[in-house]
Design an enzyme around this catalytic site. Structure first.
Site, mmCIF file in Angstrom:
data_model
loop_
_atom_site.group_PDB
_atom_site.id
_atom_site.type_symbol
_atom_site.label_atom_id
_atom_site.label_comp_id
_atom_site.label_asym_id
_atom_site.label_seq_id
_atom_site.Cartn_x
_atom_site.Cartn_y
_atom_site.Cartn_z
ATOM 1 N N ASP A 296 21.234 38.344 48.880
ATOM 2 C CA ASP A 296 21.402 39.070 50.151
ATOM 3 C C ASP A 296 20.317 40.118 50.322
ATOM 4 O OD1 ASP A 296 24.265 38.008 49.476
ATOM 5 O OD2 ASP A 296 24.115 38.361 51.639
ATOM 6 N N ARG B 188 26.824 44.232 59.244
ATOM 7 C CA ARG B 188 27.120 44.093 57.813
ATOM 8 C C ARG B 188 25.987 44.812 57.074
ATOM 9 N NH1 ARG B 188 28.876 38.350 55.508
ATOM 10 N NH2 ARG B 188 29.837 39.698 53.925
ATOM 11 N N ALA C 158 23.044 35.460 54.238
ATOM 12 C CA ALA C 158 22.036 36.439 54.680
ATOM 13 C C ALA C 158 21.063 35.904 55.747
ATOM 14 C CB ALA C 158 21.295 36.963 53.448
HETATM 15 O O1 MRU Z 1 29.675 37.332 52.337
HETATM 16 P P1 MRU Z 1 28.757 36.153 52.533
HETATM 17 O O2 MRU Z 1 29.456 34.842 52.509
HETATM 18 O O3 MRU Z 1 27.884 36.333 53.763
HETATM 19 O O4 MRU Z 1 27.800 36.205 51.264
HETATM 20 C C1 MRU Z 1 26.801 35.237 51.150
HETATM 21 C C2 MRU Z 1 26.056 35.298 49.870
HETATM 22 O O5 MRU Z 1 26.273 36.146 49.042
HETATM 23 C C3 MRU Z 1 24.952 34.297 49.692
HETATM 24 O O6 MRU Z 1 24.796 33.953 48.351
HETATM 25 C C4 MRU Z 1 23.627 34.928 50.182
HETATM 26 O O7 MRU Z 1 23.795 35.445 51.467
HETATM 27 C C5 MRU Z 1 22.510 33.973 50.164
HETATM 28 S S1 MRU Z 1 22.657 32.760 51.435
HETATM 29 C C6 MRU Z 1 21.269 31.816 51.452
#
Ligand code: MRU
Length: 345
Positions: free
Chosen positions: A233, A85, A43
């Site tokens: 996120d 996204r 995120a």
């Molecule tokens: O689909 P992704 O790999 O972007 O998902 C990432 C996550 O779910 C992480 O746990 C979240 O973004 C926190 S990152 C500090």
């Protein structure tokens, strides 16, 4: 990621750990495609990449677009970046920050606006890093000596601008306590835990054990996990947490076994406009990610597939949210509001 000679350079996370390669983005369209294809992911990282994408759109507009269309072009790029996204709030947050930087500046001259956009993106980059360091200091105090910490997905340096959120807390705790141990969920279907978390942690010599997602309950039942630490996120105003698919399952297991379940995230991941987790849009990704991995296929092509990329953990299952403003114990609408107003201690 880094901003270098007017371009955004991204470590290509789709190729890790087998290859360390960089993707150079010179346009906002290239940033959008890097976010969609998960060259950059996590995120906070996609938020900052999106901010640089707005700056790149400004540079493009300066060179290729009539002055009268400068702001239309910029606004169009902002819409595309924000929509690349849907689940992480950090993308819309960063785009809104960029928009208010130029609209609040009173500048009209495109050249000056572009300079401002580049410096604002750099500022957001630096401030995300500082937030991670700050929240990690708060979080490290919650980690008992020798803790065995389960984490899901990758909430590390790769998912942010450096240091990380959940892995940031672990890094900071490890500076003082070399006996802690991380258990990393593999994180199907895209294997962020197996490919990225283990890569990050083992480089730094942080003891790490990899498990498949369906092993977490067994280890908890055998008293082999002391706490769970994950990223987020988007956190709704009532403390419901959207994070990588499978997080909810881990939270339910943790509650069953009386294991603390902590979420670490910068304040920019808290979305006060979203009242509860029900309103969070969950990204559905391509069926191919479930049918196999990379060029491997292990399911018949014609089988029906679901591929939600995130789930929502209700606030009641969250022991505390570790933020750069402090630790919100037992998150709720009321406790989050107090932190937002800055009247916590
Ligand atoms: O689909 P992704 O790999 O972007 O998902 C990432 C996550 O779910 C992480 O746990 C979240 O973004 C926190 S990152 C500090």
């Amino acid at each position: 990621m880094r901003w270098f000679e007017g371009c955004l350079e991204l470590l290509d996370q789709t190729k890790l750990p087998s290859e360390v390669a960089y993707v150079r983005c010179t346009t906002s369209d290239e940033v959008v495609s890097a976010i969609k294809s998960m060259v950059v992911r996590g995120a906070p990282a996609i938020g900052v990449a999106g901010a640089y994408g707005v700056a790149l759109a400004g540079i493009r507009a300066l060179n290729d677009v009539q002055e009268a269309d400068f702001y239309n072009f910029l606004n169009g790029a902002c819409e595309q970046i924000a929509a690349s996204r849907p689940t992480a709030v950090n993308l819309t947050w960063a785009v809104e920050r960029m928009r208010s930087a130029w609209s609040g500046s009173g500048l009209r001259e495109p050249r000056e606006v572009v300079d401002l956009l580049v410096s604002e993106a750099k500022r957001l980059h630096q401030s995300d890093f500082e937030s991670n360091k700050r929240l990690s200091r708060y979080g490290a105090k919650l980690v008992p000596k020798g803790a065995r910490i389960l984490t899901h997905c990758n909430a590390g340096a790769l998912a942010t601008t450096g240091h990380g959120t959940a892995l940031g807390v672990i890094r900071t705790a490890f500076e003082k306590d070399k006996t802690l141990h991380v258990i990393a969920d593999e994180t199907r279907p895209l294997l962020q835990g197996a490919r990225l978390t283990t890569w990050e942690l083992t480089i730094e010599g942080i003891p790490t054990t990899l498990i498949t997602d369906n092993m977490a309950g067994h280890l908890m039942a055998k008293s082999e996990i002391d706490l769970v630490l994950v990223g987020a996120d988007r956190v709704a105003a009532n403390g419901d947490v959207a994070n990588k698919i499978g997080t909810y399952m881990v939270a339910v297991l943790a509650a069953r076994h009386n294991i603390p379940f902590y979420v670490a995230c910068p304040w920019s991941s808290i979305d006060l406009k979203t009242v509860t987790g029900d309103a969070i849009i969950i990204e559905e990704r391509d069926a191919g990610e479930v049918l196999g991995y990379s060029s491997l296929r292990w399911a018949p092509d014609n089988v029906r597939v679901r591929n939600p990329a995130f789930d929502v953990t209700p606030a009641e299952l969250v022991t505390a949210i570790i933020t750069d403003r402090g630790v919100i114990d037992g998150p709720s609408t009321a406790s989050i509001r107090v932190f937002n107003q800055g009247v916590h201690t």
